[in-house]
Write a protein that holds these residues in place. Structure first.
Motif, PDB file in Angstrom:
ATOM      1  N   ALA A 195       0.801  -1.212   0.000  1.00 43.07           N
ATOM      2  CA  ALA A 195       0.000   0.000   0.000  1.00 43.07           C
ATOM      3  C   ALA A 195       0.836   1.265   0.000  1.00 43.07           C
ATOM      4  CB  ALA A 195      -0.921  -0.003   1.210  1.00 43.07           C
ATOM      5  N   VAL A 196       2.037   1.192   0.538  1.00 44.23           N
ATOM      6  CA  VAL A 196       2.802   2.420   0.687  1.00 44.23           C
ATOM      7  C   VAL A 196       3.711   2.702  -0.511  1.00 44.23           C
ATOM      8  CG1 VAL A 196       2.755   2.348   3.186  1.00 44.23           C
ATOM      9  CG2 VAL A 196       4.622   1.251   1.970  1.00 44.23           C
ATOM     10  N   ILE A 197       3.692   1.828  -1.488  1.00 46.74           N
ATOM     11  CA  ILE A 197       4.537   2.066  -2.655  1.00 46.74           C
ATOM     12  C   ILE A 197       3.988   3.267  -3.431  1.00 46.74           C
ATOM     13  CG2 ILE A 197       5.221   1.137  -4.887  1.00 46.74           C
ATOM     14  CD1 ILE A 197       5.265  -1.613  -3.571  1.00 46.74           C
ATOM     15  N   LEU A 198       4.856   4.151  -3.786  1.00 48.27           N
ATOM     16  CA  LEU A 198       4.453   5.332  -4.553  1.00 48.27           C
ATOM     17  C   LEU A 198       3.893   4.897  -5.903  1.00 48.27           C
ATOM     18  CD1 LEU A 198       4.360   8.384  -4.965  1.00 48.27           C
ATOM     19  CD2 LEU A 198       6.683   8.247  -5.857  1.00 48.27           C
ATOM     20  N   PHE A 256      -7.558   9.678  -6.998  1.00 53.64           N
ATOM     21  CA  PHE A 256      -6.664  10.137  -5.927  1.00 53.64           C
ATOM     22  C   PHE A 256      -7.404  10.201  -4.592  1.00 53.64           C
ATOM     23  CE2 PHE A 256      -2.407  11.313  -7.303  1.00 53.64           C
ATOM     24  CZ  PHE A 256      -2.505  11.124  -8.670  1.00 53.64           C
ATOM     25  N   ALA A 257      -8.644  10.672  -4.625  1.00 59.09           N
ATOM     26  CA  ALA A 257      -9.419  10.736  -3.386  1.00 59.09           C
ATOM     27  C   ALA A 257      -9.641   9.329  -2.833  1.00 59.09           C
ATOM     28  CB  ALA A 257     -10.757  11.428  -3.639  1.00 59.09           C
ATOM     29  N   ARG A 292      -7.695   6.755  -3.251  1.00 60.62           N
ATOM     30  CA  ARG A 292      -6.425   6.290  -2.713  1.00 60.62           C
ATOM     31  C   ARG A 292      -6.114   6.998  -1.386  1.00 60.62           C
ATOM     32  NH1 ARG A 292      -1.436   6.830  -5.287  1.00 60.62           N
ATOM     33  NH2 ARG A 292      -2.341   7.815  -7.112  1.00 60.62           N
ATOM     34  N   ALA A 293      -6.482   8.278  -1.314  1.00 57.58           N
ATOM     35  CA  ALA A 293      -6.283   9.019  -0.061  1.00 57.58           C
ATOM     36  C   ALA A 293      -7.043   8.332   1.075  1.00 57.58           C
ATOM     37  CB  ALA A 293      -6.750  10.461  -0.215  1.00 57.58           C
ATOM     38  N   ARG A 329      -7.819   5.237   1.281  1.00 58.97           N
ATOM     39  CA  ARG A 329      -7.176   3.980   1.631  1.00 58.97           C
ATOM     40  C   ARG A 329      -5.911   4.233   2.467  1.00 58.97           C
ATOM     41  NH1 ARG A 329      -3.440   1.291  -2.725  1.00 58.97           N
ATOM     42  NH2 ARG A 329      -2.274   3.114  -2.053  1.00 58.97           N
ATOM     43  N   ASP A 330      -5.111   5.220   2.038  1.00 56.48           N
ATOM     44  CA  ASP A 330      -3.831   5.470   2.701  1.00 56.48           C
ATOM     45  C   ASP A 330      -4.025   5.973   4.123  1.00 56.48           C
ATOM     46  OD1 ASP A 330      -2.607   4.732   0.415  1.00 56.48           O
ATOM     47  OD2 ASP A 330      -1.854   6.711  -0.145  1.00 56.48           O
ATOM     48  N   ALA A 331      -4.944   6.893   4.322  1.00 56.23           N
ATOM     49  CA  ALA A 331      -5.126   7.515   5.644  1.00 56.23           C
ATOM     50  C   ALA A 331      -6.593   7.918   5.792  1.00 56.23           C
ATOM     51  CB  ALA A 331      -4.206   8.727   5.786  1.00 56.23           C
ATOM     52  N   ALA A 352      -8.719   8.593   8.268  1.00 54.61           N
ATOM     53  CA  ALA A 352      -9.121   9.729   9.109  1.00 54.61           C
ATOM     54  C   ALA A 352      -8.655  11.043   8.493  1.00 54.61           C
ATOM     55  CB  ALA A 352      -8.547   9.565  10.506  1.00 54.61           C
ATOM     56  N   ARG A 353      -7.454  11.027   7.934  1.00 52.28           N
ATOM     57  CA  ARG A 353      -6.916  12.233   7.290  1.00 52.28           C
ATOM     58  C   ARG A 353      -7.797  12.636   6.102  1.00 52.28           C
ATOM     59  NH1 ARG A 353      -4.440  16.503   8.349  1.00 52.28           N
ATOM     60  NH2 ARG A 353      -6.411  17.106   7.422  1.00 52.28           N
ATOM     61  N   ALA A 354      -8.210  11.645   5.302  1.00 48.92           N
ATOM     62  CA  ALA A 354      -9.051  11.936   4.144  1.00 48.92           C
ATOM     63  C   ALA A 354     -10.397  12.493   4.584  1.00 48.92           C
ATOM     64  CB  ALA A 354      -9.241  10.668   3.302  1.00 48.92           C
ATOM     65  N   ALA A 355     -10.978  11.896   5.628  1.00 49.07           N
ATOM     66  CA  ALA A 355     -12.275  12.376   6.111  1.00 49.07           C
ATOM     67  C   ALA A 355     -12.151  13.801   6.627  1.00 49.07           C
ATOM     68  CB  ALA A 355     -12.794  11.458   7.207  1.00 49.07           C
TER      69      ALA A 355
END
Lengths: 247, 602
Positions: free
Chosen positions: B299-302, B479-480, B482-483, B485-487, B489-492
């Protein structure tokens, strides 16, 4: 102008009153620090305001509008930005793409299926990168940033939403001393320049007394004292319960 | 009145069998955090081993009980061997790889059972005491069902006693709460894990052998049982034994009445119950939020757009596919079409699993809905091909939307299990609704008017479909997504509605898979239940994981490689065992996936 008004806020967890009848408000451009010993109710208070948990009693008004019980996403939409105690970026994107994504969300463009996301909001992203000092990191993956840089990215993502109120949960946690000071000065500058109201919790008293305009001290869920930093520091009750007589 | 009583008792009897298997699964998950796909296979082994033991013993109740216990002990030993030989080595691997490895075990055990006991169903000859009835409220009720009704609560009580009153049980519960803390206390984790796994396997074997008198030992048990067990464990709450019993009773009784009231719709009924429970209590009846599962290394791969090198490679590949009719014969053309379909299928799964962060073990459901959708549109409504090809992804997308609305909120393992359960239901519908779907015979005679021309239609749709998916993944929506998925709480906190984005991605992915299915139907001239089978879902998973989940290039390369490999090497006797062995080897030797392996070698 009052940005945030918290009135009679109360939250119980079982028999514990984590937040008990807390009332305070913040005006535009003001920086308010929420301090207190561990378990005083800072984080609960914070999570009540950002919508992660709902209060049992009391109301939260933003710009005069009742936002009590709204979800974090809805509160974000109303112009409340937040940074996280454990900073989080979008790890699979570059730093610049993190901000482009945040700007797209702010401009209600997250439902565009056919535009090129990487070609949008470039200038805005660059300007914000410059403001928080991340220009050199713009093309690096957020997943490999040093923690201090990640904290700044986290803040920048929050700022992309042009918040009228910024919530920061222990912004200094996990940062080196020098980095912490720089970050706090940056926040202070942003508050002054943009008229942004800031509410933050923090354990580092040096940071609190350096930038806060006003301090609210919580103890066992209740407000122990509040006022400008100097008078709070001089308060005998605060000294006894929190700061320690030796200081 | 007697109707209600007997149906309730019948339901309770089947609840006991369901509970035994589900309890084992939930105990194993609680401690090892491995969702043991092979649990149904252990149940099946219990049935076969039990058959072999019981047919050799004197036929009275005491010997029967002894034989049942011996069977449970034997499956427990097999479980222990499995844990020591395989699972112990992959506890640190990403969740999906663990699931995949245990699915490899399913395949190997299926062929091993076939080899040892042959292809026929083996019913247990029932001595008189097993055929006895008792009179309850004026109707006859099988005595053995009463025994089963008693066994469920007895085993539940026994398990609760063991977990609350013995040192071993307390350690197991502690490990369920916090593995690392228990390890820090100096407890030998390996012994604990092995014994828990043996206990779970023993329970599965017990469930298998106790189901013998009412049915037979057969090769379909493994997947039938695992689907039911997944549903019960999810409804009851992962890791909760009491919850498993509650859910087993709920579903057992519901099925007993459903068979009478709504015959043929019991599977759908089960899914509806599951959906309702999960909407009200997202972590099951007695389950609790265990926090986010750790994110997979991938998941963290750019994620980068394709560079010039990749675009060149894609161009050469496309040129080869364009020229294929000139280069290869009919067999080669068939493989080329399969590769194209596999590409779109794998790319659609990638959207769900990669940027969407939603692991799916039942992706074949959408493929199958598209395949049958197109076939039935063409056969029953004489729909012309272009319309059928357009209708299939719409049908699959609608189905994905309806299912996704209930499940996209859930985290990894729950999602994987529920997608699998739904796929099994679609599969069952395809097999059982003979009038509509032709059952196992499938829907035949769905050919395009012009086969050679159709190859180019398939090429355009598959490549075009992949490019559309790619474009969307690089849009603000992608992108949203993926955002989120990545984080999350940050996305919300940035105002991104993660649930809605995930649902949209789920729908999109389902629609794309449906298109792949429709193209496949026209290329084969038919639609079969095998399109929806678990192994077809796993095919897609292997393609995605083989190539790497970090970029869209991964599933495309994986699809081409896997299709070629499969057609060349695996289409033979005991192909399941070979495929299973390949999967297990893949997980053992490349625990971070091929992409992760390549990354580390750099």
């Amino acid at each position: 102008m009052t940005v945030l008004a918290v009135t009679g806020l109360q939250k119980r967890f079982g028999g514990v009153r984590a937040v008990d009848d807390v009332t305070f408000s913040i005006v535009a451009g003001e920086i308010l620090a929420l301090i207190g010993p561990n378990g005083a109710g800072k984080s609960t208070c914070f999570n009540l305001i950002n919508g992660q948990i709902a209060p049992d009693h009391g109301t939260i008004h933003l710009h005069g509008r009742d936002i009590t019980g709204l979800a974090p996403r809805q509160i974000a939409r109303l112009g409340v930005g937040r940074s996280f105690q454990i900073a989080a970026g979008f790890a699979s994107m570059t730093v610049r793409q993190n901000l482009q994504t945040a700007f797209a969300a702010h401009h209600r463009q997250s439902w565009r299926f056919w535009h090129d996301a990487m070609g949008a909001h470039i200038a805005e992203a660059e300007a914000l990168l410059a403001r928080v000092g991340l220009v050199a990191q713009a093309d690096r993956a957020a997943g490999v940033l040093a923690y201090g840089d990640l904290k700044r990215l986290d803040l920048a993502i929050a700022l992309a939403g042009a918040p009228g109120l910024l919530l920061m949960d222990e912004p200094g946690a996990g940062m080196a001393l020098a980095e912490r000071g720089a970050l706090m000065r940056l926040v202070q500058k942003l508050a002054r320049e943009d008229g942004m109201a800031v509410l933050f919790t923090e354990h580092d008293m040096a940071a609190v007394f350096a930038i806060a305009d006003r301090v609210v001290v919580l103890n066992r869920g209740k407000i122990l004292a509040s006022g400008d930093p100097a008078s709070v520091r001089a308060d005998p009750l605060v000294q006894a319960r929190y700061l320690g007589a030796g200081r | 009145m007697s109707f209600f009583l007997t149906q309730t008792l019948t339901g309770l009897a089947s609840a006991s069998s369901l509970f035994l298997v589900a309890a084992g699964l939930t105990v194993i998950f609680g401690v090892t955090r491995v969702v043991n796909f092979a649990h149904g296979s252990l149940c099946m082994l219990g049935a076969f081993i039990g058959w072999s033991i019981l047919t050799r013993l004197p036929r009275d109740p005491a010997w029967f009980a002894l034989g049942v216990l011996a069977t449970a002990a034997a499956t427990a030993l097999i479980g222990a061997a499995l844990e020591i030989g395989l699972l112990r080595r992959i506890y640190r691997a990403p969740e999906l790889f663990q699931l995949l490895a245990t699915f490899g075990v399913v395949l190997v055990l299926a062929d091993a059972t076939l080899w040892l006991w042959g292809p026929n169903d083996l019913p247990l000859p029932r001595p008189p005491w097993l055929r006895q009835f008792v009179m309850i409220a004026g109707s006859r009720f099988p005595l053995f069902d009463l025994v089963l009704i008693a066994i469920g609560p007895l085993v539940l009580g026994g398990l609760l006693l063991v977990f609350h009153r013995t040192r071993w049980g307390v350690l197991v519960r502690a490990a369920t709460q916090d593995r690392d803390m228990v390890a820090a206390l100096g407890v030998d984790q390996r012994l604990l894990f092995t014994s828990v796994f043996a206990l779970g396997a023993g329970l599965a074997g017990l469930g298998g052998v106790l189901a013998l008198p009412a049915g037979s030992a057969n090769l379909q048990i493994d997947l039938a049982v695992i689907t039911e067990a997944f549903v019960i464990v999810v409804v009851g709450g992962l890791g909760s034994i009491g919850g498993a019993y509650l859910a087993a009773v709920l579903i057992g009784v519901l099925q007993a009445f459903g068979v009478v009231v709504l015959p043929g719709a019991t599977l759908v009924l089960v899914f509806v119950v599951m959906a309702v429970v999960l909407v009200v209590r997202p972590y099951g009846l007695l389950g609790r939020d265990r926090g986010q599962s750790r994110t997979d290394a991938e998941a963290v791969i750019l994620q980068r757009p394709a560079g010039p090198w990749q675009i060149t490679a894609a161009g050469i590949g496309l040129a080869l596919f364009l020229a294929a009719p000139l280069l290869v014969g009919p067999f080669g053309m068939a493989i080329a079409t399969e590769m194209l379909v596999a590409m779109l299928f794998a790319a659609s799964l990638h959207v769900m699993m990669g940027p969407g962060g939603m692991p799916s073990f039942g992706h074949a459901a959408w493929f199958g809905i598209g395949a049958y959708g197109a076939a039935l549109l063409a056969q029953n409504l004489a729909t012309p091909m272009p319309l059928a090809l357009a209708g299939a992804p719409i049908l699959a997308g609608l189905a994905a939307f309806a299912v996704g609305a209930f499940i996209v909120r859930l985290s990894g393992v729950y999602l994987a299990m529920l997608t699998l359960a739904f796929a099994q239901i679609v599969w069952a519908v395809a097999v059982q609704f003979v009038g509509l779907t032709g059952g196992d015979n499938g829907v035949l005679g769905v050919w395009p008017a012009d086969p050679r021309g159709f190859y180019y239609v398939a090429l355009a749709l598959c490549v075009g479909g992949v490019l559309v998916l790619r474009r969307i993944m690089f849009s603000p929506f992608g992108f949203a997504l993926r955002a989120g998925r990545d984080a999350p709480a940050r996305a919300a906190a940035s105002g991104i509605d993660m649930t809605a984005h995930r649902l949209a991605a789920f729908t999109l992915s389902g629609a794309a898979a449906g298109l792949a299915g429709a193209i496949f139907t026209y290329s084969k001239g038919s639609a079969f239940p095998t399109y929806i089978s678990v192994s077809h879902s796993v095919d897609a998973l292997i393609m995605v994981l083989l190539g790497g989940i970090g970029s869209l290039a991964g599933p495309i390369i994986g699809a081409i490689a896997y299709t070629g490999l499969f057609d060349l090497l695996l289409a033979s006797d005991f192909w399941r065992a070979r495929l299973g062995a390949v999967i297990i080897a893949l997980v053992l030797f490349f625990p971070a996936g091929l992409a992760g392996w390549a990354e580390r070698r750099r």
